[in-house]
Design an enzyme around this catalytic site. Structure first.
Site, PDB file in Angstrom:
ATOM      1  N   HIS A 123       0.764  -1.211   0.106  1.00 37.36           N
ATOM      2  CA  HIS A 123      -0.020  -0.011  -0.083  1.00 37.36           C
ATOM      3  C   HIS A 123       0.806   1.228   0.112  1.00 37.36           C
ATOM      4  CE1 HIS A 123      -3.767   2.097   0.618  1.00 37.36           C
ATOM      5  NE2 HIS A 123      -3.214   2.822   1.430  1.00 37.36           N
TER       6      HIS A 123
ATOM      7  N   HIS B 171     -10.138   2.859  -0.348  1.00 39.62           N
ATOM      8  CA  HIS B 171     -10.301   2.470   1.094  1.00 39.62           C
ATOM      9  C   HIS B 171     -11.357   1.134   1.057  1.00 39.62           C
ATOM     10  CE1 HIS B 171      -9.861   4.200   5.288  1.00 39.62           C
ATOM     11  NE2 HIS B 171      -8.575   4.116   4.725  1.00 39.62           N
TER      12      HIS B 171
END
Length: 739
Positions: A49, A95
């Site tokens: 990420h 998200h």
């Protein structure tokens, strides 16, 4: 002396998401065993990420420069020049995993995070968009997830005070265990007042700003780089909790402190919290950073250095201040009721040193943590491409008008009004075109300039042919902006894919990026920011590859914009672009014929550019009364959308192309637009098309209150609207949830 009172075992290393070879790399880097705090720091900085370790070498192939580009990828957000000293700052982020685990807070903090990325650069947010993907409607969790995500986006954006002006939502079983929540934010700034993250100067104070640090969100970034299994709901503590009212105060305080000339560098505390923000500021500035965690404002008692460094509590910033500006900056933040604390300083050591209670908890080389994380050239397999579906092989199971009604009531094509009416899309007073059209339009100040904004992708195309699907995603966003009259300037992307350690998934990513890059170059549509979200997989099943494209365009005069709504009886309906009847991967083939096979329509980029430039010329000259680009559902769905938007019917006397009727009506050929023209301007427009080499066909006229096509009974626009508007509210029932 480095403090470490925890034994670092192989099990503990694995729990932190580090592979054995990565841990060996860490040992070689340090020349010793790491402390627990150091292990946590590395697990955050080297996860997918934050480091993009599987995608970085392929992302370098994207075009990131252009005449309007001020700042490309690598900062909190991209920046483009729109003239008159104005700049647009924008980015999209995902998200996904948090929103599946806890849909309200996951989606809400996704919005909060992307807004911070924009105002960290010194811009005031003026618009938000989102792209959402959910599982099959019949899946037992889908309704709950839709309700929670929509409520979270609305709850945060509405409270913060930014209009949510556009987006996209779709359903597919591949997202049953891994939904997608991609949030985009757009802000305005003066081009000579942009703020960046690179620290400078030795001995300058490092300041913590915003809300207090808690234990929420610890390991959030690491969790985002894991595949899901049966324990997904146990990960709820890794989901952050947002406070939009605190973020609004943080916005105002940050913009004020920037205007006072106090700031050298600023970084949002997003993924990996204090760790990522501090390391990136130091690494980008080629400096060291020393932090003393005794001064970090905490809302929980007894927090350890490990917890403080990895917490992802929301509404926090890290800033390097100009020397002597501490008291002035402190007074500003105190005025806004926010925490302000000097927690460290820049050094010339190029090391990242963390102290707590008089002990050194971490002492590591900063460059290797920041911009020299592991990079993998993972093996990949190019996907096997499907054969084309011949329209002559398809036997329509129902009438074309019945197929139209069913398509308009299908989950993907139905009206999303139920969603966007929960968002405040009018706050700030500059929304000119709200959600529901090809692109939203937001006025720049008092005008006359305006921004056109869109999000788009067609995952089924990318799954069938990642290269063509990647091209199409960019071309579709470019067409959306063009259809309202805007010049497309630049894009942000959110690349959502499965597990990159599987060669077939890596092949999807590589080929999609190749297609995106080709389209960006051909359309002069550079990538200035973005996000990569990998490991979107549950129980070994990957999501459909979904490279979402967020586009930004510019209208020089907002009064010269187009809408997709029929405006007056008698206007001629014209089709710009060629129709060959590509039916493979179409919504018609899936929803009406029950098939999901075939190759997607090819994207001829030179034709896209020629047709789009022609459409913008017509809009700017006032030669057309309505414009709508054609995509999902093809010509007849696009026609019905224009009719419903304008509450007027259409009489079609000629079908597009020389192909089977169902392919002409529902084929999803690219580079096409439907336009309406006043009869007095028809010959003029035809001559312009002939001169530019643009294929243009007269299909009928705006007429009455029904849609009529050759050989079938007409169907009223009212009945089509009822079908179009009813599916989602009916599906959700009492699905709007409070929080």
């Amino acid at each position: 002396m480095l403090k470490n009172d925890v034994a670092i075992t192989p099990e503990l290393v694995a729990e932190h998401g580090l592979k054995p070879d990565e841990y060996q790399r860490l040992l070689a880097l340090l020349g010793r065993e790491p402390s627990l705090t150091e292990l946590g720091i590395v697990s955050a900085m080297w996860n997918e990420h934050c480091s993009y370790k599987s995608s970085r070498i392929h992302l370098r192939k994207l075009p990131t420069t252009g005449a309007c580009v001020i700042q490309g990828p690598g900062e909190n957000a991209g920046v483009i020049d729109i003239g008159d000293g104005d700049a647009v700052v924008f980015k999209m982020e995902s998200h996904n995993h948090p929103s599946f685990i806890e849909p309200y807070q996951g989606a809400a903090t996704g919005v909060g995070g992307i807004l911070r990325d924009v105002f960290t650069m010194g811009a005031r947010p003026v618009a938000a968009l989102n792209a959402l993907r959910f599982g099959a409607p019949e899946h037992p969790r889908t309704r709950h997830l839709v309700a929670g995500v929509v409520a979270g986006i609305g709850g945060y954006g509405n409270s913060f005070g930014v209009p949510t002006v556009g987006g996209q939502m779709g359903f597919d079983p591949s997202y049953d265990g891994n939904i997608l929540v991609n949030a985009m934010a757009v802000g305005l700034a003066r081009k000579n007042e942009i703020f960046y993250a690179a620290a400078s100067g030795v001995g300058n104070p490092i300041v913590y700003l915003g809300s207090k640090t808690g234990r929420d969100g610890i390991h959030g970034a690491t969790m985002a780089s894991n595949v899901f299994g049966a324990d997904a709901h146990e990960k709820r503590p890794t989901v952050q909790v947002g406070d939009p009212f605190a973020e609004k105060l943080l916005l105002e305080a940050c913009l004020e402190i920037m205007a006072k000339g106090c700031v050298i560098a600023i970084q949002d505390m997003g993924a990996a919290g204090l760790t990522c923000s501090a390391v990136e500021m130091g690494a980008k500035g080629d400096l060291g950073v020393e932090l003393d965690l005794d001064h970090v404002p905490c809302r929980e008692i007894g927090m350890t250095a490990y917890e403080m460094m990895l917490s992802e509590s929301q509404e926090r910033m890290l800033m390097v201040l100009r020397p002597g500006k501490e008291e002035e900056a402190k007074s500003i933040f105190r005025k806004w009721g926010l925490d302000f604390a000097v927690i460290g300083r820049t050094t010339d050591s190029r090391r990242f040193v963390v102290k707590h209670r008089g002990e050194v908890m971490a002492d590591m080389p900063i460059k290797e943590l920041g911009d020299e994380a592991p990079v993998y050239d993972r093996p990949f397999i190019k996907p096997t491409l499907p054969d084309a579906v011949e329209s002559s092989q398809i036997e329509p199971p129902c009438s074309h008008m019945e197929a139209l009604r069913r398509l308009l009531a299908s989950p993907d094509l139905c009206s999303k009004r139920w969603v966007w009416e929960q968002y405040d899309h009018l706050i700030l007073g500059n929304t000119v075109l709200p959600p529901g059209g090809d692109a939203a339009i937001v006025r720049v100040g008092d005008g006359p300039k305006a921004l056109a904004l869109t999000c788009d992708v067609t995952p089924r195309y990318v799954a069938a042919d990642p290269f063509e699907g990647g091209k199409q995603a960019v071309a579709e966003a470019w067409r959306n902006l063009t259809a309202v009259g805007a010049m497309p300037l630049a894009l942000t992307d959110n690349l959502n894919f499965g597990n990159p350690e599987r060669p077939e998934v890596m092949g999807q990513l590589v080929e999609a990026l190749r297609g995106i890059a080709d389209a960006c170059r051909a359309l002069d549509f550079p990538v200035v920011s973005g996000n990569v979200s990998l490991y979107n997989e549950t129980h070994g099943r990957s999501i459909m590859p979904t490279p979402t494209i967020g586009g930004v365009g510019l209208l020089g005069d907002v009064a010269r914009h187009a809408t997709p709504a029929f405006r007056q009886e008698g206007d001629r309906i014209l089709l710009i672009g060629e129709t060959l009847g590509f039916i493979g991967q179409s919504v018609y083939l899936r929803e009406i014929c029950g098939r999901t096979d075939g190759a997607p329509p090819p994207v001829e980029l030179a034709v896209e550019r020629r047709n789009g430039d022609f459409v913008r010329t017509l809009i700017a000259a006032g030669d057309v009364t309505a414009v709508h680009d054609l995509s999902d559902g093809g010509f007849l769905v696009g026609l019905a959308e224009m009719a419903m938007a304008g509450d007027l019917g259409a009489k079609i006397t000629r079908l597009p192309g020389e192909t089977d009727a169902h392919a002409a009506l529902f084929g999803e050929d690219q580079a096409r637009y439907l336009v309406t023209v006043d009869p007095e301007k028809l010959e003029h427009v035809l001559n312009l098309a002939l001169a530019d080499g643009v294929v243009l066909t007269i299909l009928g006229e705006v007429s009455g209150s029904d849609i009529a096509i050759p050989g079938e009974a007409p169907m009223s626009v009212a009945s089509l609207r009822e079908a179009h508007e009813s599916w989602l509210p009916s599906f959700m029932g009492s699905g709007v949830i409070s929080h």
